[in-house]
Design a protein around this motif. Structure first.
Motif, PDB file in Angstrom:
ATOM      1  N   LEU A   1       6.418 -10.239 -12.346  1.00 43.03           N
ATOM      2  CA  LEU A   1       6.059 -11.222 -10.651  1.00 43.03           C
ATOM      3  C   LEU A   1       5.531 -10.613  -9.534  1.00 43.03           C
ATOM      4  CD1 LEU A   1       5.186 -14.075  -9.771  1.00 43.03           C
ATOM      5  CD2 LEU A   1       7.408 -14.182  -9.461  1.00 43.03           C
ATOM      6  N   VAL A   2       6.601  -9.428  -9.662  1.00 37.58           N
ATOM      7  CA  VAL A   2       6.315  -8.181  -8.504  1.00 37.58           C
ATOM      8  C   VAL A   2       5.091  -7.270  -8.326  1.00 37.58           C
ATOM      9  CG1 VAL A   2       7.083  -6.446  -6.637  1.00 37.58           C
ATOM     10  CG2 VAL A   2       8.210  -9.072  -6.859  1.00 37.58           C
TER      11      VAL A   2
ATOM     12  N   VAL B   1       6.402  -0.791 -13.419  1.00 36.42           N
ATOM     13  CA  VAL B   1       6.253  -1.912 -14.622  1.00 36.42           C
ATOM     14  C   VAL B   1       7.208  -1.061 -15.661  1.00 36.42           C
ATOM     15  CG1 VAL B   1       4.551   0.430 -15.426  1.00 36.42           C
ATOM     16  CG2 VAL B   1       4.147  -2.136 -16.580  1.00 36.42           C
ATOM     17  N   THR B   2       7.767  -0.003 -15.171  1.00 36.71           N
ATOM     18  CA  THR B   2       8.173   1.284 -16.057  1.00 36.71           C
ATOM     19  C   THR B   2       9.884   0.001 -15.927  1.00 36.71           C
ATOM     20  OG1 THR B   2       6.872   2.603 -15.384  1.00 36.71           O
ATOM     21  CG2 THR B   2      10.168   3.389 -16.978  1.00 36.71           C
ATOM     22  N   LEU B   3       9.648   0.211 -14.418  1.00 36.21           N
ATOM     23  CA  LEU B   3      11.610  -0.746 -14.278  1.00 36.21           C
ATOM     24  C   LEU B   3      11.682  -1.978 -14.663  1.00 36.21           C
ATOM     25  CD1 LEU B   3      14.058  -0.993 -12.293  1.00 36.21           C
ATOM     26  CD2 LEU B   3      13.150  -2.077 -10.626  1.00 36.21           C
TER      27      LEU B   3
ATOM     28  N   PHE C   1       2.347  -7.387  -5.962  1.00 36.87           N
ATOM     29  CA  PHE C   1       1.480  -6.091  -5.694  1.00 36.87           C
ATOM     30  C   PHE C   1      -0.014  -5.212  -6.494  1.00 36.87           C
ATOM     31  CE2 PHE C   1       1.059  -1.476  -6.106  1.00 36.87           C
ATOM     32  CZ  PHE C   1       1.300  -1.564  -4.625  1.00 36.87           C
ATOM     33  N   GLU C   2      -0.056  -5.870  -7.471  1.00 31.07           N
ATOM     34  CA  GLU C   2      -1.890  -5.323  -8.170  1.00 31.07           C
ATOM     35  C   GLU C   2      -2.935  -6.242  -8.246  1.00 31.07           C
ATOM     36  OE1 GLU C   2      -1.562  -2.458 -10.448  1.00 31.07           O
ATOM     37  OE2 GLU C   2      -0.340  -3.273  -9.038  1.00 31.07           O
ATOM     38  N   ARG C   3      -2.234  -7.428  -7.166  1.00 28.06           N
ATOM     39  CA  ARG C   3      -3.210  -7.930  -7.152  1.00 28.06           C
ATOM     40  C   ARG C   3      -3.884  -7.752  -5.353  1.00 28.06           C
ATOM     41  NH1 ARG C   3      -2.357 -13.968  -6.887  1.00 28.06           N
ATOM     42  NH2 ARG C   3      -2.227 -14.078  -9.504  1.00 28.06           N
ATOM     43  N   GLY C   4      -3.056  -7.477  -4.703  1.00 29.77           N
ATOM     44  CA  GLY C   4      -2.893  -7.157  -3.409  1.00 29.77           C
ATOM     45  C   GLY C   4      -3.990  -5.638  -3.522  1.00 29.77           C
TER      46      GLY C   4
END
Length: 508
Positions: A254-255, A219-221, A259-262
């Motif tokens: 999007l990544v 999120v920071t990136l 990732f958060e869903r997984g």
């Protein structure tokens, strides 16, 4: 849900004065943050003269705070859920006070920019706890009143920032020029730290959560890749890497989602609680908040530059010119939550967007008609219309976004709510270089500067009006009528009935 039994206890004791003291403390912290954003705008010319800061440095002094704030808010909210909202609030207010001291004693623009980044990062620990402490402490039937107060605080912060900034800069206390605008936070922060430790009740998520470090990095990136090129683009001639970075930020977001869903499926401890977006009021409110932040980010900086650098007004005159706007925000915010929204629902927020657009159009006409001879009195009408419109949006929006969120996710939800506003604000500040400075020609003579700033101001207001038109349309996705807050209801009953009503929304 196992968390429903212990949670009503703080809300079930309406005679408990501690929660009202706690409310005053966290609202003071929110007020301090709001003042610190607006107080800097009014002191920009003084900072520029005293430190020799370039336009890029000035932009980073404003946008650096917003960027660090936005990048850290989701993490700050989640840390409150995990380690305790009181604990993170106290850490945040201590860090914010220290960073304010560093800003006040900055020896050069570089140190000031770095200190503003630190100030934004520590505010990201403090501010998400404000709404989550309110959400965890007060029952549903009292939150309408509380969010009305929150809206009034927004208005007071807006008026106090420019006025305090103007007065402290004009007075030039002990020859410190602009520095007291930051040093004034020290006594307020120290007092908030002492009283907060005494009166705020600790709360955290009843579930065992862990910090999602990969989510924090992503999120920071993504935020940096999007906002840094916007802020520096014009100065660097819009290089190719800037466009690639902004496009790449979409892929990183999007990544992050994937990732958060997984992560939610693996251990139930994602940084961003994606299940919150199944709550219609939350998802729609977040979209409105993001767009609203962009419009405000553009308007407030452009407005300050127009009055002080374009019209040549003093900081004090510019600060007092904003009083009608801020008073209108404060009054309308209190009325909207307690009187208007329960009766008219989302139409109140949509009326607010239309009023803000009307105020902008009046302002554009006046700026064009009166030119460089425009007065503070002539600005009062569009500012009052805009202020009323903003007041009709800010307080009920916070209530609508958080009213149906389960309490164990209140920190995450509050962090997201504040994040998208600050993300929008940072995007708006970045866009200033496009919509405002992009309309000002190079190598202007002194006689051309004022008219060029006035023309760029008018063009910028058309952009803000367009943003508000988009907000009006997005607001159709908000529920027609929000969850009702019944002021006369028994305190224990709404608190206990609150959770089961929300849970199916998140689990179907």
């Amino acid at each position: 849900m196992t968390s429903t039994a212990p949670l009503p206890s703080p809300a079930a004791a309406p005679s408990d004065r501690r929660r009202w003291f706690a409310l005053a403390i966290v609202m003071t912290a929110a007020f301090m943050d709001l003042v610190d954003v607006t107080i800097v705008n009014i002191a920009i010319p003084s900072i520029e003269r005293d430190t020799g800061a370039s336009f890029s440095s000035i932009q980073w002094i404003v946008a650096g705070y917003a960027l660090a704030f936005a990048a850290g808010l989701i993490t700050g909210g989640r840390l409150g859920d995990i380690y305790g909202r009181k604990r993170l609030f106290l850490i945040g207010i201590a860090g914010f006070t220290l960073a304010s001291a560093l800003c006040g004693f900055a020896a050069n623009p570089e140190m000031l920019v770095a200190s503003r980044f630190l100030q934004g990062a520590t505010a990201a620990l403090m501010v998400p706890q404000v709404l989550s402490i309110v959400h965890a402490t007060f029952p549903a039937h009292e939150r309408g009143k509380v969010f009305g107060l929150f809206g009034a605080i927004v208005g007071l912060g807006a008026v106090s920032g420019p006025l305090l900034g103007a007065l402290l800069t004009e007075w030039n206390i002990a020859g410190l020029e602009w520095r007291p605008i930051f040093l004034i936070n020290l006594p307020v922060g120290i007092l908030g730290l002492i009283l907060g430790a005494k009166y705020i009740t600790e709360s955290k998520s009843p579930r065992a959560l862990r910090l999602d470090l990969v989510g924090v990095v992503l999120v920071t990136l993504a935020m940096l890749m999007l906002i840094y090129p916007l802020t520096r683009g014009r100065e660097l001639g819009w290089p190719l890497w800037g466009h690639l970075s902004m496009a790449g930020s979409v892929l990183v977001f999007l990544v992050l989602v994937l990732f958060e869903r997984g992560k939610a499926g693996r251990d139930g401890s994602p940084l961003v609680e994606l299940s919150l977006f199944r709550v219609r009021s939350f998802a729609a409110g977040i979209a409105v908040q993001l767009t609203f932040g962009i419009g405000l980010g553009i308007f407030f900086l452009v407005w300050t530059l127009y009055m002080q650098m374009g019209l040549g007004w003093s900081a004090l005159r510019a600060g007092t010119t904003g009083i009608p706007f801020s008073v209108s925000v404060s009054v309308a915010a209190g009325l909207s939550v307690q009187k208007l929204v329960p009766r008219f629902g989302r139409k109140v927020l949509q009326a607010g967007a239309l009023l803000m657009m009307a105020g902008l159009l009046i302002y554009i006409w006046e700026s064009h008609h009166y030119g460089m001879g425009i007065t503070s009195l002539q600005m009062a009408l569009p500012l009052v219309v805009m202020g009323v419109g903003m007041g009709l949006i800010v307080a009920p929006l916070a209530d609508a976004v958080l009213s149906e969120v389960p309490k164990e996710h209140s920190g995450s939800a509050s962090g997201l709510f504040n994040t998208v506003q600050q993300m929008g604000n940072a995007l708006g500040l970045g866009l200033v270089s496009v919509v405002f400075y992009g309309a000002i020609g190079d190598r202007l003579t002194p006689a051309q500067i004022g008219p060029a700033f006035a023309d760029a101001f008018e063009q910028s207001l058309w952009w803000v009006a367009g943003v508000l038109a988009l907000i009006f349309v997005v607001m159709f996705a908000l529920p027609a009528k929000p969850k009702q807050h019944v002021e006369g209801a028994d305190a224990a009953e709404p608190a206990e009935a609150d959770e089961p009503a929300k849970e199916p929304v998140l689990t179907h």
